[in-house]
Design a protein around this motif. Structure first.
Motif, PDB file in Angstrom:
ATOM      1  N   ILE A 219       0.864  -1.183   0.000  1.00  0.00           N
ATOM      2  CA  ILE A 219       0.000   0.000   0.000  1.00  0.00           C
ATOM      3  C   ILE A 219       0.901   1.233   0.000  1.00  0.00           C
ATOM      4  CG2 ILE A 219      -1.867   1.208   1.195  1.00  0.00           C
ATOM      5  CD1 ILE A 219      -2.470  -1.454   2.652  1.00  0.00           C
ATOM      6  N   HIS A 220       0.640   2.156  -0.926  1.00  0.00           N
ATOM      7  CA  HIS A 220       1.471   3.363  -1.067  1.00  0.00           C
ATOM      8  C   HIS A 220       0.563   4.589  -0.979  1.00  0.00           C
ATOM      9  CE1 HIS A 220       4.325   6.094  -3.438  1.00  0.00           C
ATOM     10  NE2 HIS A 220       4.959   5.788  -2.323  1.00  0.00           N
ATOM     11  N   PRO A 221       0.277   5.075   0.264  1.00  0.00           N
ATOM     12  CA  PRO A 221      -0.700   6.172   0.412  1.00  0.00           C
ATOM     13  C   PRO A 221      -0.074   7.571   0.469  1.00  0.00           C
ATOM     14  CG  PRO A 221      -0.283   5.183   2.535  1.00  0.00           C
ATOM     15  CD  PRO A 221       0.633   4.500   1.564  1.00  0.00           C
ATOM     16  N   VAL A 261     -11.372   0.691   0.146  1.00  0.00           N
ATOM     17  CA  VAL A 261     -10.579   1.440   1.126  1.00  0.00           C
ATOM     18  C   VAL A 261     -11.540   2.216   2.009  1.00  0.00           C
ATOM     19  CG1 VAL A 261      -8.584   1.643  -0.404  1.00  0.00           C
ATOM     20  CG2 VAL A 261     -10.316   3.429  -0.410  1.00  0.00           C
ATOM     21  N   GLY A 262     -11.096   2.546   3.203  1.00  0.00           N
ATOM     22  CA  GLY A 262     -11.925   3.317   4.135  1.00  0.00           C
ATOM     23  C   GLY A 262     -12.011   2.633   5.471  1.00  0.00           C
ATOM     24  N   SER A 263     -13.235   2.554   6.007  1.00  0.00           N
ATOM     25  CA  SER A 263     -13.457   1.940   7.311  1.00  0.00           C
ATOM     26  C   SER A 263     -14.868   1.376   7.339  1.00  0.00           C
ATOM     27  CB  SER A 263     -13.251   2.952   8.446  1.00  0.00           C
ATOM     28  OG  SER A 263     -14.113   4.066   8.278  1.00  0.00           O
ATOM     29  N   TYR A 264     -15.225   0.729   8.477  1.00  0.00           N
ATOM     30  CA  TYR A 264     -16.523   0.065   8.607  1.00  0.00           C
ATOM     31  C   TYR A 264     -17.658   1.083   8.516  1.00  0.00           C
ATOM     32  CZ  TYR A 264     -20.444  -2.433  10.692  1.00  0.00           C
ATOM     33  OH  TYR A 264     -21.671  -3.003  10.923  1.00  0.00           O
ATOM     34  N   GLY A 265     -18.685   0.736   7.738  1.00  0.00           N
ATOM     35  CA  GLY A 265     -19.850   1.596   7.605  1.00  0.00           C
ATOM     36  C   GLY A 265     -19.824   2.505   6.392  1.00  0.00           C
ATOM     37  N   THR A 311      -3.015   9.280   6.440  1.00  0.00           N
ATOM     38  CA  THR A 311      -2.885   9.194   7.896  1.00  0.00           C
ATOM     39  C   THR A 311      -3.307   7.849   8.472  1.00  0.00           C
ATOM     40  OG1 THR A 311      -5.071  10.211   8.084  1.00  0.00           O
ATOM     41  CG2 THR A 311      -3.153  11.671   8.213  1.00  0.00           C
ATOM     42  N   GLY A 312      -3.636   6.878   7.615  1.00  0.00           N
ATOM     43  CA  GLY A 312      -3.974   5.546   8.109  1.00  0.00           C
ATOM     44  C   GLY A 312      -5.435   5.196   7.947  1.00  0.00           C
ATOM     45  N   LYS A 313      -5.702   4.075   7.309  1.00  0.00           N
ATOM     46  CA  LYS A 313      -7.062   3.568   7.109  1.00  0.00           C
ATOM     47  C   LYS A 313      -6.983   2.057   6.927  1.00  0.00           C
ATOM     48  CE  LYS A 313     -10.285   6.803   7.216  1.00  0.00           C
ATOM     49  NZ  LYS A 313     -11.529   6.689   8.002  1.00  0.00           N
ATOM     50  N   TYR A 314      -8.047   1.485   6.318  1.00  0.00           N
ATOM     51  CA  TYR A 314      -8.119   0.068   6.030  1.00  0.00           C
ATOM     52  C   TYR A 314      -8.218  -0.140   4.522  1.00  0.00           C
ATOM     53  CZ  TYR A 314      -9.143  -0.600  10.992  1.00  0.00           C
ATOM     54  OH  TYR A 314      -9.083  -0.613  12.353  1.00  0.00           O
ATOM     55  N   VAL A 315      -7.607  -1.214   4.055  1.00  0.00           N
ATOM     56  CA  VAL A 315      -7.726  -1.658   2.669  1.00  0.00           C
ATOM     57  C   VAL A 315      -8.118  -3.120   2.704  1.00  0.00           C
ATOM     58  CG1 VAL A 315      -6.549  -1.972   0.453  1.00  0.00           C
ATOM     59  CG2 VAL A 315      -6.000   0.003   1.895  1.00  0.00           C
ATOM     60  N   TRP A 316      -9.116  -3.516   1.901  1.00  0.00           N
ATOM     61  CA  TRP A 316      -9.536  -4.905   1.908  1.00  0.00           C
ATOM     62  C   TRP A 316     -10.049  -5.327   0.548  1.00  0.00           C
ATOM     63  CZ3 TRP A 316     -12.386  -1.029   4.162  1.00  0.00           C
ATOM     64  CH2 TRP A 316     -13.710  -0.870   3.750  1.00  0.00           C
ATOM     65  N   ILE A 317     -10.172  -6.637   0.373  1.00  0.00           N
ATOM     66  CA  ILE A 317     -10.748  -7.245  -0.826  1.00  0.00           C
ATOM     67  C   ILE A 317     -12.125  -7.775  -0.455  1.00  0.00           C
ATOM     68  CG2 ILE A 317     -10.486  -9.065  -2.558  1.00  0.00           C
ATOM     69  CD1 ILE A 317      -7.467  -8.930  -2.073  1.00  0.00           C
ATOM     70  N   GLU A 318     -13.108  -7.531  -1.313  1.00  0.00           N
ATOM     71  CA  GLU A 318     -14.451  -8.059  -1.105  1.00  0.00           C
ATOM     72  C   GLU A 318     -14.992  -8.588  -2.430  1.00  0.00           C
ATOM     73  OE1 GLU A 318     -16.562  -4.745   0.463  1.00  0.00           O
ATOM     74  OE2 GLU A 318     -16.992  -3.852  -1.483  1.00  0.00           O
ATOM     75  N   ASP A 319     -16.112  -9.306  -2.360  1.00  0.00           N
ATOM     76  CA  ASP A 319     -16.679  -9.829  -3.599  1.00  0.00           C
ATOM     77  C   ASP A 319     -17.223  -8.683  -4.453  1.00  0.00           C
ATOM     78  OD1 ASP A 319     -20.024 -10.137  -3.295  1.00  0.00           O
ATOM     79  OD2 ASP A 319     -18.876  -9.780  -1.489  1.00  0.00           O
ATOM     80  N   TYR A 320     -17.633  -9.004  -5.668  1.00  0.00           N
ATOM     81  CA  TYR A 320     -18.004  -7.980  -6.653  1.00  0.00           C
ATOM     82  C   TYR A 320     -19.126  -7.076  -6.150  1.00  0.00           C
ATOM     83  CZ  TYR A 320     -19.339  -5.925 -11.161  1.00  0.00           C
ATOM     84  OH  TYR A 320     -19.616  -5.051 -12.174  1.00  0.00           O
ATOM     85  N   PHE A 321     -20.078  -7.634  -5.386  1.00  0.00           N
ATOM     86  CA  PHE A 321     -21.226  -6.856  -4.918  1.00  0.00           C
ATOM     87  C   PHE A 321     -21.071  -6.394  -3.476  1.00  0.00           C
ATOM     88  CE2 PHE A 321     -22.882  -9.564  -8.326  1.00  0.00           C
ATOM     89  CZ  PHE A 321     -23.451  -8.612  -9.151  1.00  0.00           C
ATOM     90  N   GLY A 322     -19.936  -6.653  -2.832  1.00  0.00           N
ATOM     91  CA  GLY A 322     -19.663  -6.138  -1.493  1.00  0.00           C
ATOM     92  C   GLY A 322     -20.415  -6.819  -0.376  1.00  0.00           C
ATOM     93  N   THR A 323     -20.737  -8.117  -0.522  1.00  0.00           N
ATOM     94  CA  THR A 323     -21.467  -8.819   0.539  1.00  0.00           C
ATOM     95  C   THR A 323     -20.542  -9.491   1.539  1.00  0.00           C
ATOM     96  OG1 THR A 323     -21.604 -10.824  -0.823  1.00  0.00           O
ATOM     97  CG2 THR A 323     -23.402  -9.239  -1.019  1.00  0.00           C
ATOM     98  N   ASP A 327      -9.359 -10.491   3.510  1.00  0.00           N
ATOM     99  CA  ASP A 327      -8.006  -9.915   3.574  1.00  0.00           C
ATOM    100  C   ASP A 327      -8.036  -8.428   3.920  1.00  0.00           C
ATOM    101  OD1 ASP A 327      -5.253 -10.079   3.473  1.00  0.00           O
ATOM    102  OD2 ASP A 327      -5.121  -9.662   1.336  1.00  0.00           O
ATOM    103  N   VAL A 328      -8.491  -8.100   5.140  1.00  0.00           N
ATOM    104  CA  VAL A 328      -8.567  -6.710   5.608  1.00  0.00           C
ATOM    105  C   VAL A 328      -7.211  -6.311   6.186  1.00  0.00           C
ATOM    106  CG1 VAL A 328      -9.741  -5.103   7.132  1.00  0.00           C
ATOM    107  CG2 VAL A 328     -11.010  -6.991   6.090  1.00  0.00           C
ATOM    108  N   ILE A 329      -6.620  -5.210   5.663  1.00  0.00           N
ATOM    109  CA  ILE A 329      -5.302  -4.738   6.081  1.00  0.00           C
ATOM    110  C   ILE A 329      -5.422  -3.310   6.602  1.00  0.00           C
ATOM    111  CG2 ILE A 329      -2.915  -4.329   5.375  1.00  0.00           C
ATOM    112  CD1 ILE A 329      -3.761  -7.253   5.277  1.00  0.00           C
ATOM    113  N   GLN A 330      -4.796  -3.046   7.751  1.00  0.00           N
ATOM    114  CA  GLN A 330      -4.732  -1.693   8.298  1.00  0.00           C
ATOM    115  C   GLN A 330      -3.309  -1.166   8.128  1.00  0.00           C
ATOM    116  OE1 GLN A 330      -5.318  -1.410  12.501  1.00  0.00           O
ATOM    117  NE2 GLN A 330      -5.416   0.823  12.525  1.00  0.00           N
TER     118      GLN A 330
END
Length: 541
Positions: A219-221, A261-265, A311-323, A327-330
């Motif tokens: 990750i290169h932010p 990318v982002g956070s929960y919600g 300044t720091g967040k989360y990056v993850w992989i999800e299915d095509y429709f986001g259900t 692999d959630v990475i902070q």
């Protein structure tokens, strides 16, 4: 005594009779066979208020069971149908809850469930098998996560006195609109259909079980400043990027997944959900990533540069429709000086996330050994403690660190006590030493005092007669008597005397007194009644 006190007096007399000794009453018996238990009437659930539910019933056909049900997902996200239930209520009050198959109904899609799927092409069978109910279904209730979202009172479909009231199925009046509302009233929401059943069906979406070996590796932010004229698509180190790798031994279709990318919600949008730099992509397309190959994502779906929070967040992989998320990475705050010009990547040697030299076009490069790396702590929302403090695991508050201090040396004529750690005077210690006892004395180890040897206090005197020495207090005490005294005569049993006749005499006396008291209280009324009887007899003569 007034006339109003007679009932109270009779109650007192009755209580006295009940409490008399020797009076028993027969136990009352109840014939349970003659008792009729009323049948339980099932209450119809309250109608849902006018609303726009995420999943709404748009068409149905019923009889003595639910034959067909068409549902529509009008929300912007996929809905798990395993959390949706349809409850049928028949005309005699019986209820039956029908479970739906697990799977996801995509946004703006219809799904049709049927009891007999051979009659309707593309329909999905109900999970719950249905048998005929004693009466026709009169109410349909749709619930999601045990909360009622739609309730419909259904008029009979057949057997009506007016043939015009008979119909085969019902359809929502707003079906096909962008937004469908429900009021709970059949006449307001639905229209009766006498033609052949026309519904729309689809298959339920089921996301991949896992990421299939797809992993985030870098990750290169917070890119470094580049010279003017150097575009980020030429030198990827001049812009933000995320690198993923197919760690499996077989090719992988990336179109099953997407980057977030982002956070929960956070709701998925163009700025935080990425489909592998493809401006136009459908679920049926394929984007193959070969085994052990990597892909660097530096563009959004609209082909604009990717922008990550430095300044720091989360990056993850999800299915095509986001259900489902995989692999959630902070990543930490990369704006700190120690991370200047570095990226956050995984070290293949120990599989630990570390600060790395940016390597968008090749495998990760490990950081030089002289640079120290801080692994990001979980985001708890707490303000970090100062350098001279630590966070208590019990109270979760910052506490000052206890620093080891070297005590200053004591002054001349003093020494440091091992017990208190304080300086004490040597002269005071010597003067406070115990003086030796006299020749005819010894020091009591318990009190520390001198005591005469073989003094009279050490010789115990014998206790008097009837007394004994207590082993705990070493004092004389009276001897306790442990045997019962013997009486000169034997204990005689008490003979039972029958008192039944006295009881009945007592009852008769009380009844006589009560009767006499009643005649005395009502003497005037009785006399008046006798006088009226005499006058009546005289008139008849």
């Amino acid at each position: 005594m007034g006339r109003k006190n007679i009932p109270r007096m009779l109650l007192v007399i009755l209580c006295a009779v009940v409490m008399l000794p020797g009076v028993t009453f027969a136990e009352a018996s109840i014939d349970t066979a003659s008792i009729t238990v009323p049948s339980v009437v099932t209450q119809t659930p309250p109608l849902a208020v006018t609303s726009t539910p995420d999943v709404i019933l748009t068409a149905f056909s019923t009889g003595d069971r639910l034959e067909v049900a068409e549902l529509f997902n009008q929300s912007s996200v996929a809905v798990d149908m395993g959390a949706v239930t349809i409850t049928t209520i028949d005309s005699v009050g019986g209820q039956r809850e029908i479970s739906l198959p697990s799977g996801w109904l995509l946004s703006r899609h219809y799904i049709t469930f049927a009891y007999d799927t051979t009659l309707i092409r593309g329909a999905v069978p109900f999970t719950t098998s249905q048998t005929a109910t004693p009466g026709n279904i009169s109410t349909l209730v749709v619930s999601r996560q045990q909360t009622i979202t739609q309730s419909i009172n259904i008029p009979p479909m057949a057997g009506n006195s007016n043939p015009k009231d008979n119909y085969l199925w019902a359809q929502h009046k707003q079906r096909g609109n962008v937004t469908l509302k429900q009021t709970g009233d059949f006449a307001t929401d639905f229209v009766k259909k006498t033609s052949a059943l026309v519904v729309e069906g689809t298959v339920l979406y089921r996301p991949p079980r896992d990421a299939g070996g797809l992993s985030i590796t870098e990750i290169h932010p917070n890119p470094v400043d580049c010279a003017p004229g150097v575009a980020s698509d030429i030198d990827l180190r001049c812009g933000d990027y995320i690198k993923v790798e197919n760690t499996s031994d077989k090719p992988l279709n990336l179109n099953q997944y997407r980057l977030r990318v982002g956070s929960y919600g956070d709701m998925a949008s163009l700025t935080n959900a990425f489909n592998w730099q493809q401006s136009v992509m459908t679920p049926d397309d394929e984007l193959i990533l070969n085994a052990h190959d990597f892909l660097t994502v530096h563009l959004r779906d609209d082909l604009h540069p990717l922008s990550l929070v430095a300044t720091g967040k989360y990056v993850w992989i999800e299915d095509y429709f986001g259900t489902v998320q995989y692999d959630v990475i902070q990543y930490p705050d990369m704006t700190l000086a120690k991370y200047n010009g570095l990226s956050w990547g995984i070290d293949s040697s120990d599989h630990m996330w570390k600060a790395m030299m940016p390597s968008p076009t090749q495998r990760n490069n490990q950081l030089p050994p002289e640079v120290t790396i801080d692994v990001p702590a979980p985001d708890t929302g707490l303000v970090p403690c100062s350098d001279n403090q630590y966070r208590s695991t019990e109270t979760n508050r910052c506490r000052n660190l206890i620093q080891a201090t070297v005590p200053s040396p004591c002054r001349d004529g003093q020494y440091r006590s091992e017990e208190t750690g304080r300086c004490r005077s040597i002269v005071a210690t010597v003067s406070s030493a115990l003086k030796p006892c006299a020749d005819d004395q010894f020091r009591n180890p318990e009190t520390g005092r001198c005591k005469k040897i073989a003094s009279t206090d050490d010789i115990l005197q014998a206790c008097d007669e009837g007394w004994e020495r207590n082993p705990e207090t070493n004092r004389c005490r009276k001897i306790k008597v442990t045997e019962m005294p013997v009486v000169p005569f034997a204990v005689q049993p008490i003979q039972a005397i029958s008192t039944a006749w006295t009881t009945w005499v007592t009852i008769a006396g009380i009844a006589t007194i009560a009767l006499g008291y009643g005649l005395w209280e009502w003497r005037q009324e009785i006399g008046s009644a006798v006088q009226r009887v005499r006058l009546t007899l005289r008139h008849r003569r």
